[in-house]
Design an enzyme around this catalytic site. Structure first.
Site, PDB file in Angstrom:
ATOM      1  N   GLY A 155       9.005  22.694  21.527  1.00 21.07           N
ATOM      2  CA  GLY A 155       7.662  22.982  21.042  1.00 21.07           C
ATOM      3  C   GLY A 155       7.704  23.822  19.789  1.00 21.07           C
ATOM      4  N   SER A 169       3.626  30.564  15.265  1.00 18.97           N
ATOM      5  CA  SER A 169       4.530  31.710  15.213  1.00 18.97           C
ATOM      6  C   SER A 169       5.997  31.337  15.350  1.00 18.97           C
ATOM      7  CB  SER A 169       4.157  32.717  16.321  1.00 18.97           C
ATOM      8  OG  SER A 169       4.250  32.108  17.581  1.00 18.97           O
ATOM      9  N   GLY A 170       6.318  30.046  15.335  1.00 18.80           N
ATOM     10  CA  GLY A 170       7.718  29.682  15.388  1.00 18.80           C
ATOM     11  C   GLY A 170       7.975  28.484  16.284  1.00 18.80           C
ATOM     12  N   ASP A 174      -5.820  37.130  24.343  1.00 20.00           N
ATOM     13  CA  ASP A 174      -5.647  35.717  23.999  1.00 20.00           C
ATOM     14  C   ASP A 174      -5.408  34.896  25.264  1.00 20.00           C
ATOM     15  OD1 ASP A 174      -5.610  33.558  22.323  1.00 20.00           O
ATOM     16  OD2 ASP A 174      -3.548  33.807  21.680  1.00 20.00           O
TER      17      ASP A 174
END
Length: 979
Positions: free
Chosen positions: A693, A697-698, A825
């Site tokens: 995935g 953010s990376g 979040d």
């Protein structure tokens, strides 16, 4: 005489003329209103407006003066169209209310033709764009309500030309510019609200001090900076002043405490410094909230003169000195919160005697002496919080008769004696925290029905745990370390269904542990070390699904370590200093548990990695030994034959390894758990084949760490030459939060591996990926390398158990962490599922620990992908499109909840439970924070929705929370377009 009939006829004609004019006017206004109704889309709520013989003055929501229409009350009528110009054809219209509708578009300039308009209420709609510069054309306005919309830009200076204004409400909009000093020209202004607006950082204009008739000044959370101007001391009519939640600094003007009419003063959560003004002549004050500033000096003695004072909040400052005894004599005082200061001396001895005290929090100070005897004299006291002081003596017996108590927190003092019996059983008691004192006595057989947290560590309590412990059904945390408790640990304690933490270490318990565990399905921490327990360790402990911490060290346990322990997913294990024998389970035969079995001389291991002798089989004979020797000789022979090749390969590998070591030297591993892999295992497998995935953010990789098929998930936070500030903060938040907390429903951060330009976070791997994939993804890869397949639908019981697990994790973060944590979040893609569909909350990149003294007190704007975020920490994201907004809108429209359910499960037999959870979601996402339940309450409601409790299905009335919803039109104080 002949002229008399003519005179009478003339009088009759003159008298009849006004009635004819009035009749014509009535018919004209009737036509205007019917056209207006049609232009507004014929809302069902005004269907009673009909072309009948009656006067429109008799129609609902129409108000007349002297037979002509003067006002329209069209609030909450489900209007979705723009305001038509025809409304101003009502020439005598002075009052127009259109609040709580769905009216779109910009500010309605068509109203400029309503030349007599005095009161205009457009609040709680969907208006957008700026307030026009020519708004002063509404020159007759006295009352203007525009709050709860999406107006943007600046508040125009021309608003200062509306010199007749009495009320100006603009709060809860999206203004992102400034507010004008020209407001100071509104000499008739009585109420002004500019709260909950993200203005550009602005100071309070000195011109505001000219508003001599102003009674309400509400500018909470308005991004104010600078000092409070002295000119506000000139507001002689001021009753309510609220400047809370800004960045105001400097001293509090002395004159504010001289305003004769002031009743409410809210300056909390700023950066105000200096001393509180010592002279107080404002004897009408009802509430004073100066908390969470940087104030120093002493609490003014004049506060003891405020006979109407009900609330005094001074917590989280730098105040010192004593609290005047006169404050304890105030007849109306209900709330006293002065915690986290440097206050000392004795507490007011008569506190609560003359008032109906409800909240009393003096924790984290340096108070000495005893607790006041009469805190609950009024019979409504909910909390006694006096932890972390130097208080001594016994707890007043009067508190034992205080049935209203919900929390008693007296830890870290010098109290002694026994706890009054009534405190243990107070009907509403939830938190009883008495650790680190010198309390004595025993435990009662019965506790308050709702008690969820009982902390007794480091005292002198003694005696056994009573068999009545089975009635402690709501207990979540029971900590009683380092006391003098004795006797056997009763089997009844294993029937507490919600217990997650049980700490009984450092006592004198003896005998065997209960071999039958009844209900410990939620237990995460069990510490029974440093007692006198004996016998075998029950194998049933190995079946506890959520157990993370297990410490049975320094006892007299004997026999083997149950093989079932190998099923546990422990973060910490300590069985040292016992009399255990036999084989260490293979799952623990690694360096991660090198201190877990010390001082057990009869333990052994198969193929030992730990410093224990090997376990030898009694069936071994000389033939087996001879075969092994022959095998060894054969291996050595083959090795010699290929020694030349090996030497050559070694030379090549040596060069490669030196390069790898140089590369590895650039990486630093920081471990948060005991690991059975190295950074080399991780770094060597960061390949595209293992990529599962990627996001903002990376990238995320799945990496095998051993041949047994165990995996970890590795998130590569960034990989650029210069550190990205946003991602750096996310990395720091993730490490700070997950590196310090442990819970079965929070994803486990194993370690972080960092270099100069790359950061790796290594987590436990979740086989079933995210909840988002199961709810919203039509196809997904069931495992790496397999083709996409349709996944089955999650049934309702599984979904409910996932919700309960997630709530358990959030409840731990909010209520059980020493420093509470807000995730910020929470969404389905951040709920991960293991092989048994047990949920883990993940992605703490936006999370924050709530502020401690000296830390920043404001929450930064929320960035990142969009999930549901409560309005008050939201930094301006468009919540208009959120699931919560959609659900609230459907609820407000009266649509059946059944139509909102997932069609794939709505035909199940759990409709009542699903409806309850939907209602709970509405309550949890309410715009008013005070109306939302705590996560502890949410968890309890979800548990009651579970299909079975003690084997019986709960009936609907036991968990119906729909009464909490109330009238949707009354619940929200936030704009429809600003949720």
């Amino acid at each position: 005489m002949s002229r008399l009939p003519l005179l009478l006829l003339s009088i009759l004609v003159l008298v009849s003329l006004p009635f004819e004019v009035i009749s014509q006017n009535v018919n004209a206004e009737k036509t205007i209103l019917l056209n207006l109704k049609q232009q507004l889309g014929n809302p069902s709520s005004i269907q009673s407006w009909k072309n009948s013989s009656s006067s429109p003055c008799e129609w609902p929501d129409v108000y007349c003066v002297e037979g002509t229409v003067a006002g329209l009350e069209l609030g909450n009528k489900n209007i979705t169209r723009t305001i038509p110009a025809s409304v101003c054809d009502l020439k005598n219209l002075t009052y127009l209310n259109l609040n709580w509708n769905y009216i779109p578009g910009g500010f309605p300039r068509v109203l400029y033709s309503c030349t007599r308009l005095e009161k205009l209420d457009l609040s709680q709609n969907y208006f957008v764009g700026p307030i026009p510069d020519d708004i002063d054309r509404l020159s007759s306005l006295r009352y203007l309500y525009l709050q709860g919309n999406n107006f943007t830009g600046n508040i125009p200076p021309q608003i200062g030309n509306l010199t007749e204004l009495r009320t100006l409400f603009l709060h809860q909009n999206q203004f992102n510019g400034t507010f004008p000093k020209e407001i100071g020209r509104l000499s008739n202004l009585e109420e002004m609200a500019l709260a909950y607006i993200d203005f550009v950082p602005s100071s309070i204009p000195v011109e505001f001090g000219q508003l001599k008739k102003l009674r309400l000044l509400w500018m909470k959370l308005a991004n104010l900076i600078g000092e409070i101007p002295e000119s506000l001391s000139n507001l002689s009519s001021l009753v309510h002043l609220d400047l809370a939640g800004n960045d105001l600094e400097g001293k509090i003007p002395d004159g504010l405490f001289l305003l004769k009419n002031l009743t409410n003063l809210y300056l909390f959560k700023n950066k105000l410094s200096g001393e509180i003004p010592q002279t107080v002549e404002t004897l009408s004050l009802v509430e004073i909230d100066l908390a969470m500033n940087q104030l120093n000096g002493s609490i003014p003695e004049d506060f003891g003169k405020l006979k109407k004072l009900q609330l005094l909040n001074l917590f989280e400052n730098h105040l010192s000195g004593e609290v005047s005894a006169s404050i304890g004599l105030l007849p109306e005082l209900r709330t006293l919160k002065v915690f986290t200061n440097n206050l000392s001396g004795f507490l007011p001895p008569k506190m609560g005697l003359y008032s109906t005290l409800e909240e009393f929090d003096v924790s984290t100070n340096q108070f000495s002496g005893q607790l006041p005897e009469n805190l609950c004299a009024g019979g409504v006291l909910q909390g006694v919080v006096a932890s972390e002081n130097n208080l001594s003596g016994e707890v007043p017996q009067s508190l034992g008769n205080c049935n209203s108590l919900r929390t008693v927190r007296l830890y870290s003092n010098n109290f002694s004696g026994e706890i009054p019996a009534g405190i243990w059983t107070a009907f509403n008691m939830t938190y009883l925290m008495l650790s680190d004192n010198s309390f004595s006595g025993g435990l009662p057989s019965k506790l308050a029905w709702n008690l969820s947290r009982c902390e007794l560590n480091n005292n002198r309590f003694s005696g056994p745990i009573p068999h009545g412990v089975s009635s402690w059904v709501n207990l979540v945390v029971f900590e009683a370390s380092n006391n003098w408790f004795s006797g056997e640990i009763p089997v009844e304690i294993t029937s507490t269904p919600h217990l997650s933490n049980l700490l009984l270490d450092g006592n004198q318990f003896s005998g065997q542990l209960p071999s039958k565990i009844l209900s410990w399905r939620s237990l995460t921490s069990l510490n029974l070390s440093r007692n006198r327990l004996s016998g075998q360790i029950p194998k049933e402990i190995g079946s506890l699904p959520d157990l993370l911490y297990l410490d049975l060290s320094q006892n007299h346990f004997s026999g083997e370590i149950p093989p079932e322990f190998g099923q546990l997913k422990l973060i910490f294990l300590n069985l040292s200093s016992n009399n255990l024998s036999g084989k260490i389970p293979d799952q623990f035969n690694n360096l991660a548990y090198d201190n877990s079995f010390l001082k057990n001389s009869k333990l052994c291991a198969v193929n030992p990695i730990l410093d224990f002798p090997a376990c030898y089989s009694k069936l071994r004979d000389s033939k087996t030994l001879f075969s092994k020797i022959l095998s060894l000789i054969l291996v050595l022979t083959v090795t010699i034959l290929f020694v030349t090749i090996i030497v050559t390969l070694f030379m090549v590998r040596d060069c490669q390894r030196r390069k790898q070591k140089r590369d590895l030297a650039l990486w630093k591993l920081t471990s948060f758990q005991r690991l059975d892999f190295t950074e080399a295992n991780i770094l060597e497998n960061l390949t595209e084949n293992n990529l599962i995935g990627s996001g903002g953010s990376g990238k995320v990789y799945r990496i095998a760490i051993n041949r047994a098929g165990d995996f970890v998930a590795v998130k590569r936070i960034w990989n650029n030459e210069e550190m990205d500030d946003k991602l750096g903060k996310e990395f720091s938040a993730e490490v700070q939060i997950l590196g310090t907390i442990r819970h079965a429903n929070i994803v486990k951060l194993l370690c972080c591996i960092s270099s100069e330009n790359s950061k790796l976070l290594v987590y436990e791997y979740m086989e079933n990926h995210s909840l988002d994939e199961w709810l919203h993804g039509r196809k997904r890869s069931s495992s790496i390398g397999e083709s996409a397949v349709h996944h089955p639908v999650l049934d309702w019981p599984t979904r409910l158990q996932i919700a309960i697990g997630a709530a358990q994790g959030l409840c731990y973060m909010h209520h059980d962490c020493s420093t509470p944590i807000v995730h910020r979040d929470v969404k389905s893609s951040n709920i991960l599922l293991d092989s048994d569909f047990k949920p883990r909350i993940a992605d703490f990149g936006l999370a924050k620990m709530l502020a401690k003294q000296g830390d920043a007190h404001t929450m930064s704007s929320v960035a990142g992908s969009f999930g549901y975020i409560a309005p008050e920490p939201n930094g301006g994201d468009d919540e208009h499109t959120s699931l919560a907004e959609w659900a609230w809108r459907r609820f407000g429209q009266g649509k059946p909840i059944f139509d909102s359910l997932d069609r794939e499960i709505k035909k199940s037999c759990f409709l009542q439970e699903m409806t309850t959870v939907f209602d709970l979601g509405l309550v949890c996402t309410h715009t008013l924070p005070t109306t939302r339940p705590s996560m502890k309450d949410v968890l309890e409601i979800l548990r009651r929705c579970s299909p079975a409790t003690n084997g019986e299905k709960k009936t609907a009335f036991e968990f119906d929370i729909s009464p909490l919803l109330g009238d949707v039109t009354c619940l929200s104080s936030n704009g429809r377009g600003n949720r």
